[in-house]
Design an enzyme around this catalytic site. Structure first.
Site, short mmCIF file in Angstrom:
data_model
loop_
_atom_site.label_atom_id
_atom_site.label_comp_id
_atom_site.label_asym_id
_atom_site.label_seq_id
_atom_site.Cartn_x
_atom_site.Cartn_y
_atom_site.Cartn_z
CE LYS A 191 0.88 0.49 4.32
NZ LYS A 191 0.64 2.36 5.67
CB THR A 248 -1.46 4.37 3.20
OG1 THR A 248 -1.69 3.44 4.09
CG2 THR A 248 -0.35 5.23 2.84
#
Length: 332
Positions: A191, A248
């Site tokens: 991620k 994120t």
């Protein structure tokens, strides 16, 4: 009372130590620098990483890892992924033989292409049933401020996972348990790379359609790699996958997203690093190791490849976007 050590006093290490203390766990945080340990232990703050956040008076701090590790039930490893091995080599002789090791680090080790739980096992000799990982949409600042959040604690030993769960459950922090360590680690490592790509797109002025596309196609990359390594797709559809990815990739509090934006605006890797005040954007290093890991399993990860080329091969963000758009069209 459960006793824990948090080894690493950066943003997330400090925030998680606060969670543990708020949950009633006896916790000591280890800091490399004396001034950080002093600020936490005496003034109940960590101004370099979490300015304005008041830390619990019960949270202790030290620069001696032996003091932090003395008699603990579990040790929380909260240092960057690429420095985990070196730190563990200096800590391992002082880690108890029954201590649970909980990794907060998110990355794939350069060179070895090991996940963090594998590094922990190799360096310490700990059986994998003693090793747990924590992953989810856990932006340190928001959690340190007591904003509601959830996370996943993955461990092959469900009893150990439950013990950690009880030690960090608070009114604002809800931990779930899982046995899929691989899925949690792959989601957490990848991620950061996709967040860099989202930041780059935003930095060159592209909008929400583009960012949504990157997140969605990034998730497809992550699932392909995770499944190839033995992860459960349901893990990557949950908090440790989609949840962590969205947070994120979307938040200005994300170092990787912010770092990517700076690159998208034309800043060099060096100037972007300076602007983050030395805090690590894990995706910059992880993009190379994730790319190599994917290649070793013959998994296609075009977004990860593009981020690597921008960060390490001098490709411009505009050229990387053109490269992605120029790929052959095919069914989703």
């Amino acid at each position: 009372m459960t006793k824990a050590a948090v080894l690493g006093a950066g943003s997330w290490g400090t925030a998680f130590a606060k969670v543990l203390a708020d949950a009633g766990t006896d916790v000591t945080i280890w800091a490399r620098r004396a001034e950080v340990a002093q600020a936490i232990g005496e003034r109940h703050q960590n101004p370099g990483y979490l300015p304005g956040v008041v830390l619990p008076a019960s949270l202790k701090a030290t620069t001696d890892h032996r003091v932090a590790l003395d008699g603990v039930d579990f040790a929380v490893l909260a240092v960057p992924s690429q420095s985990l091995r070196a730190n563990l080599e200096s800590w391992r002789d002082d880690i108890g033989s029954g201590t649970t090791l909980l990794s907060l680090a998110k990355g794939i080790e350069s060179g070895t292409l090991m996940r963090m739980s594998q590094v922990i096992g190799q360096v310490t000799g700990a059986d994998q049933h003693r090793v747990a990982v924590l992953s989810g949409p856990n932006l340190a600042r928001e959690i340190a401020e007591g904003q509601p959040a959830a996370t996943v604690i993955a461990c092959p030993d469900s009893t150990r996972a439950l013990e950690i769960q009880k030690a960090c459950a608070t009114g604002y922090f809800r931990p779930y348990t899982n046995t899929d360590v691989i899925g949690c680690e792959i989601g957490g490592a990848c991620k950061n790379v996709i967040a860099l790509a989202c930041g780059m797109a935003a930095g060159v002025g592209l909008g929400e359609n583009t960012v949504a596309t990157i997140i969605t196609r990034g998730l497809a990359e992550i699932i392909r790699l995770g499944v190839a390594l033995g992860a459960m797709p349901t893990t990557l559809a949950g908090l440790a996958g989609v949840g962590d990815l969205v947070a994120t990739c979307s938040s200005p509090l994300s170092r990787n997203r912010t770092f990517g934006e700076r690159l998208g605006r034309g800043e060099s890797l060096e100037s972007a690093q300076e602007a983050t005040h030395g805090q690590v954007a894990e995706g910059v290093k992880s993009c190379t190791s994730v790319r190599a890991l994917a290649a070793s399993y013959d998994v296609e990860m075009p977004l990860t490849d593009a981020v690597h080329r921008v960060c390490h091969e001098g490709m411009s963000v505009h050229d990387a976007i053109g490269l992605l758009l120029g790929r052959r069209i095919k069914p989703e």
